[in-house]
Scaffold this active site. Structure first.
Site, PDB file in Angstrom:
ATOM      1  N   CYS A 104     -14.399  48.947  25.508  1.00 55.50           N
ATOM      2  CA  CYS A 104     -15.583  49.652  25.018  1.00 55.50           C
ATOM      3  C   CYS A 104     -16.689  48.610  25.031  1.00 55.50           C
ATOM      4  O   CYS A 104     -16.746  47.750  24.153  1.00 55.50           O
ATOM      5  CB  CYS A 104     -15.376  50.194  23.606  1.00 55.50           C
ATOM      6  SG  CYS A 104     -16.905  50.828  22.882  1.00 55.50           S
ATOM      7  N   CYS A 107     -19.205  48.877  21.822  1.00 53.95           N
ATOM      8  CA  CYS A 107     -18.781  48.560  20.451  1.00 53.95           C
ATOM      9  C   CYS A 107     -17.275  48.356  20.417  1.00 53.95           C
ATOM     10  O   CYS A 107     -16.794  47.320  20.839  1.00 53.95           O
ATOM     11  CB  CYS A 107     -19.240  49.623  19.451  1.00 53.95           C
ATOM     12  SG  CYS A 107     -18.932  51.314  19.952  1.00 53.95           S
ATOM     13  N   SER A 108     -16.532  49.353  19.952  1.00 53.29           N
ATOM     14  CA  SER A 108     -15.101  49.128  19.736  1.00 53.29           C
ATOM     15  C   SER A 108     -14.314  50.428  19.842  1.00 53.29           C
ATOM     16  O   SER A 108     -13.267  50.560  19.231  1.00 53.29           O
ATOM     17  CB  SER A 108     -14.892  48.521  18.351  1.00 53.29           C
ATOM     18  OG  SER A 108     -15.489  49.359  17.369  1.00 53.29           O
ATOM     19  N   CYS A 109     -14.822  51.417  20.602  1.00 55.87           N
ATOM     20  CA  CYS A 109     -14.164  52.728  20.688  1.00 55.87           C
ATOM     21  C   CYS A 109     -12.742  52.571  21.222  1.00 55.87           C
ATOM     22  O   CYS A 109     -12.526  51.884  22.223  1.00 55.87           O
ATOM     23  CB  CYS A 109     -14.964  53.664  21.583  1.00 55.87           C
ATOM     24  SG  CYS A 109     -16.623  53.952  20.926  1.00 55.87           S
TER      25      CYS A 109
END
Lengths: 196, 96
Positions: A104, A107-109
């Site tokens: 991602c 961000c951090s999906c």
């Protein structure tokens, strides 16, 4: 992103905001602890491993999984609706010709509902910035590299879409039961930074 | 316009560090921040997109210096003030 910082000041700050919101009726007493317990009990890479092992042993399921993963994983009692909103899940399968890796970049999906919390490296700028530019170099750092004639496809997860990789089934595993196969599958394999 | 979080393809970050047997959280407060955010979204104080946006528009030096859950807490504080839930001064624990 920097490393994990000394936490006494921020710890006091978080406690203060919680108490403030509780005093204003915006948090229920005990609500935070209950949510933490529920989160930790929620997902784990074992769920992803179950999906992979089932796909390895049931070609019909594998086909349904690649066509519509959100519907197919319900056959195993799993769901992408465990978080704040249901996210689309796309499952991609590795082959001799193509290896898949998930990131991602923004961000951090991550499919938390299935796999639990993501590892810190997945959330780091180092991984997010480089894996789209030099996926082969990044895989080498993780200790495994696909053959030179295998194409590498990088999938960039987003707020609405999450990805899961089905690794190639290792050779010599014909006699193994589904539960034994599931134990071969690692979290990194499900992200694509390991062979299995 | 791209923001500081849009790092895909950027060069110059440190090496990737893997932590064997990494725990879900590295401190209790990180778990509390995660739960606090979920509670506020469930209550409709703000939504998930607003939460992401609040992180992405943190001042760049603050964004880069912060750890993952420090960013989350900074975004929560920004939104609590902007949504009129609390005054900025209320967010600081009393000293002493």
């Amino acid at each position: 992103m920097s490393d994990h910082h000394p936490s006494s000041a921020i710890s006091a700050g978080v406690r203060h905001v919680e108490a403030l919101l509780e005093s204003r009726g915006l948090l229920d007493p005990g609500e935070i602890d209950a949510r933490i317990d529920a989160f930790l009990a929620g997902g784990s890479p074992a769920n992803g491993a179950r999906i992979v092992a089932h796909a390895w042993t049931d070609p019909g399921f594998a086909g349904r999984l690649l066509a519509d993963a959100n519907t197919a994983i319900r056959e195993l009692g799993l769901s992408m609706a465990g978080g704040l909103q249901e996210q689309r899940l796309k499952v991609v399968a590795n082959s001799a010709a193509e290896h898949h890796v998930v990131v991602c970049t923004l961000c951090s999906c991550y499919p938390i509902a299935l796999l639990g919390p993501s590892p810190s490296w997945y959330k780091s700028e180092a991984y997010r910035s480089r894996v789209v530019r030099d996926p082969r170099g990044v895989l080498r750092e993780f200790g495994w590299e696909p053959p030179a004639d295998t194409a590498i496809t990088v999938w960039d997860a987003s707020a609405e879409s999450r990805y899961l990789v089905v690794p190639r089934r290792p050779e010599g595993t014909d006699g193994l039961a589904e539960e034994e196969l599931a134990r071969l599958v690692t979290r990194n394999g499900l992200i694509g930074t390991a062979a299995v | 316009m791209s923001r500081i979080n849009d790092v895909g393809g950027m060069t110059g970050f440190a090496a990737i560090v893997q932590e064997p047997d990494e725990p879900p959280f590295h401190a209790d407060w990180e778990a509390h921040v995660l739960a606090l955010n979920a509670a506020l979204i469930r209550r409709g104080i703000y939504n998930l997109d607003e939460f992401r946006d609040a992180q992405e528009r943190l001042p760049v030096p603050e964004y880069l210096a912060a750890s993952y859950y420090e960013r989350w807490f900074a975004a929560i504080r920004v939104l609590l003030v902007e949504k009129g839930v609390v005054d900025e001064a209320d967010l600081e624990p009393p000293r002493g």
